[in-house]
Motif scaffolding. Structure first.
Motif, PDB file in Angstrom:
ATOM      1  N   SER A  36       0.766  -1.230   0.154  1.00 42.31           N
ATOM      2  CA  SER A  36       0.023   0.120  -0.116  1.00 42.31           C
ATOM      3  C   SER A  36       0.926   1.266  -0.073  1.00 42.31           C
ATOM      4  O   SER A  36       1.912   1.233   0.569  1.00 42.31           O
ATOM      5  N   MET A  37       0.564   2.256  -0.791  1.00 38.97           N
ATOM      6  CA  MET A  37       1.382   3.299  -1.109  1.00 38.97           C
ATOM      7  C   MET A  37       0.293   4.623  -0.654  1.00 38.97           C
ATOM      8  O   MET A  37       0.047   5.328  -1.260  1.00 38.97           O
ATOM      9  N   PRO A  38      -0.020   4.675   0.899  1.00 37.18           N
ATOM     10  CA  PRO A  38      -0.815   5.714   1.435  1.00 37.18           C
ATOM     11  C   PRO A  38      -0.538   7.138   0.922  1.00 37.18           C
ATOM     12  O   PRO A  38      -1.575   7.871   0.494  1.00 37.18           O
ATOM     13  N   GLY A  39       0.560   7.539   0.937  1.00 41.10           N
ATOM     14  CA  GLY A  39       1.170   8.918   0.570  1.00 41.10           C
ATOM     15  C   GLY A  39       1.452   9.206  -0.783  1.00 41.10           C
ATOM     16  O   GLY A  39       1.997  10.330  -1.230  1.00 41.10           O
ATOM     17  N   VAL A  40       1.206   8.267  -1.866  1.00 39.19           N
ATOM     18  CA  VAL A  40       1.568   8.611  -3.192  1.00 39.19           C
ATOM     19  C   VAL A  40       0.981   9.452  -3.708  1.00 39.19           C
ATOM     20  O   VAL A  40       1.463  10.422  -4.671  1.00 39.19           O
ATOM     21  N   GLN A  41      -0.324   9.585  -3.622  1.00 39.37           N
ATOM     22  CA  GLN A  41      -1.207  10.571  -4.275  1.00 39.37           C
ATOM     23  C   GLN A  41      -0.565  11.890  -4.122  1.00 39.37           C
ATOM     24  O   GLN A  41      -0.605  12.762  -4.774  1.00 39.37           O
ATOM     25  N   GLU A  42      -0.656  12.173  -2.804  1.00 34.59           N
ATOM     26  CA  GLU A  42      -0.010  13.742  -2.278  1.00 34.59           C
ATOM     27  C   GLU A  42       1.431  13.916  -3.059  1.00 34.59           C
ATOM     28  O   GLU A  42       1.719  15.160  -2.974  1.00 34.59           O
ATOM     29  N   ALA A  43       2.148  12.779  -3.130  1.00 35.42           N
ATOM     30  CA  ALA A  43       3.737  13.278  -3.604  1.00 35.42           C
ATOM     31  C   ALA A  43       3.670  13.485  -5.265  1.00 35.42           C
ATOM     32  O   ALA A  43       4.410  13.882  -5.732  1.00 35.42           O
ATOM     33  N   LEU A  44       2.505  13.095  -5.769  1.00 38.64           N
ATOM     34  CA  LEU A  44       2.626  13.219  -7.159  1.00 38.64           C
ATOM     35  C   LEU A  44       2.185  14.668  -7.891  1.00 38.64           C
ATOM     36  O   LEU A  44       1.483  15.203  -7.060  1.00 38.64           O
ATOM     37  N   GLY A  47      -1.152  16.331  -7.165  1.00 39.79           N
ATOM     38  CA  GLY A  47      -1.940  15.302  -6.244  1.00 39.79           C
ATOM     39  C   GLY A  47      -2.822  14.254  -7.232  1.00 39.79           C
ATOM     40  O   GLY A  47      -3.785  13.737  -6.823  1.00 39.79           O
ATOM     41  N   SER A  48      -2.527  13.931  -8.560  1.00 37.82           N
ATOM     42  CA  SER A  48      -3.220  13.149  -9.306  1.00 37.82           C
ATOM     43  C   SER A  48      -2.501  11.700  -9.670  1.00 37.82           C
ATOM     44  O   SER A  48      -1.484  11.671 -10.323  1.00 37.82           O
ATOM     45  N   MET A  49      -3.173  10.823  -9.581  1.00 34.26           N
ATOM     46  CA  MET A  49      -2.766   9.561  -9.779  1.00 34.26           C
ATOM     47  C   MET A  49      -2.413   9.445 -11.298  1.00 34.26           C
ATOM     48  O   MET A  49      -1.817   8.518 -11.634  1.00 34.26           O
ATOM     49  N   GLU A  50      -3.203  10.115 -12.114  1.00 33.30           N
ATOM     50  CA  GLU A  50      -2.844  10.010 -13.755  1.00 33.30           C
ATOM     51  C   GLU A  50      -1.457  10.496 -13.884  1.00 33.30           C
ATOM     52  O   GLU A  50      -0.990  10.457 -14.913  1.00 33.30           O
ATOM     53  N   ASN A  51      -0.834  11.352 -12.966  1.00 31.64           N
ATOM     54  CA  ASN A  51       0.462  11.678 -13.233  1.00 31.64           C
ATOM     55  C   ASN A  51       1.668  10.771 -12.712  1.00 31.64           C
ATOM     56  O   ASN A  51       2.834  11.080 -12.820  1.00 31.64           O
ATOM     57  N   TYR A  78      -2.711   2.605 -12.746  1.00 34.05           N
ATOM     58  CA  TYR A  78      -2.898   4.159 -12.792  1.00 34.05           C
ATOM     59  C   TYR A  78      -1.753   4.460 -13.595  1.00 34.05           C
ATOM     60  O   TYR A  78      -0.669   4.004 -13.578  1.00 34.05           O
ATOM     61  N   GLY A  79      -1.981   5.945 -14.278  1.00 35.94           N
ATOM     62  CA  GLY A  79      -0.849   6.531 -14.892  1.00 35.94           C
ATOM     63  C   GLY A  79      -0.221   5.999 -16.071  1.00 35.94           C
ATOM     64  O   GLY A  79      -0.875   5.082 -16.736  1.00 35.94           O
ATOM     65  N   VAL A 117       7.890   3.184  -9.130  1.00 33.73           N
ATOM     66  CA  VAL A 117       6.634   4.163  -9.154  1.00 33.73           C
ATOM     67  C   VAL A 117       7.316   5.603  -9.059  1.00 33.73           C
ATOM     68  O   VAL A 117       7.939   5.680  -8.065  1.00 33.73           O
ATOM     69  N   GLY A 118       6.680   6.417  -9.788  1.00 35.45           N
ATOM     70  CA  GLY A 118       7.223   7.766  -9.299  1.00 35.45           C
ATOM     71  C   GLY A 118       6.674   8.749 -10.251  1.00 35.45           C
ATOM     72  O   GLY A 118       5.237   8.531 -10.761  1.00 35.45           O
ATOM     73  N   TYR A 119       7.274   9.652 -10.794  1.00 32.31           N
ATOM     74  CA  TYR A 119       6.673  11.059 -11.524  1.00 32.31           C
ATOM     75  C   TYR A 119       7.667  11.450 -12.427  1.00 32.31           C
ATOM     76  O   TYR A 119       8.980  11.610 -12.206  1.00 32.31           O
TER      77      TYR A 119
END
Length: 119
Positions: A36-44, A47-51, A78-79, A117-119
Motif C-alpha cells: 500500500s502506498m498511502p502517501g503516493v497521491q500527495e507526492a505526485l 496530487g493526481s494518480m494520472e501523473n 494508474y498512470g 513508481v514515481g513521476y
C-alpha cells in the motif's frame, strides 16, 4: 521518470505452457499486490494518480518477442507505464510435460520484475 518514490521486486513462474507473459504478470503481481502506498497521491504532481509513472523492468529467460505488452500494462492500475526488458530469469525443467496444460516441452519459465513508481 524524474523522481522514483517506490520500488518493489517480485518473481513469477509459469510452470506449464511456457508463457513468458503469464510468468511476467505473476512477477508484477508478486511485486505490487501486498503493498500500500498511502502517501503516493500527495507526492505526485497536482496530487493526481494520472501523473503517476511506472517503469516495469522484466528479466525474461526467453521468448522476449512473445511478451504481450498490453497485458503487462494492464497490471498497473494508474498512470503511464513503461516496459523495459532484459535477459535474465530462468528456464528449468518442471519434470513433466502436460499436453492438456499447453506444454510444448517440460520447461518452466521464471521471470524477475522490478516495479518503479514515481513521476
Amino acid at each position: 521518470m524524474d523522481q522514483i518514490i517506490f520500488i518493489q521486486t517480485g518473481t513469477g513462474i509459469d510452470v506449464h505452457g511456457q508463457d513468458v507473459t503469464k510468468a511476467s504478470v505473476r512477477a508484477i503481481e508478486n511485486a505490487i499486490h501486498s503493498n500500500s502506498m498511502p502517501g503516493v497521491q500527495e507526492a505526485l504532481p497536482e496530487g493526481s494518480m494520472e501523473n503517476m509513472k511506472t517503469t516495469v523492468k522484466l528479466a525474461l529467460p526467453s521468448d522476449i518477442d512473445e511478451l504481450n505488452h498490453t497485458k503487462i500494462k494492464e497490471t498497473i492500475p494508474y498512470g503511464q507505464v513503461e516496459i523495459k526488458l532484459m535477459d535474465g530469469g530462468m528456464r528449468t525443467t518442471s519434470g513433466i510435460t502436460l499436453n492438456d496444460e499447453g506444454d510444448h516441452n517440460d520447461q518452466m519459465y521464471i521471470v524477475n520484475a522490478a516495479v518503479e513508481v514515481g513521476y
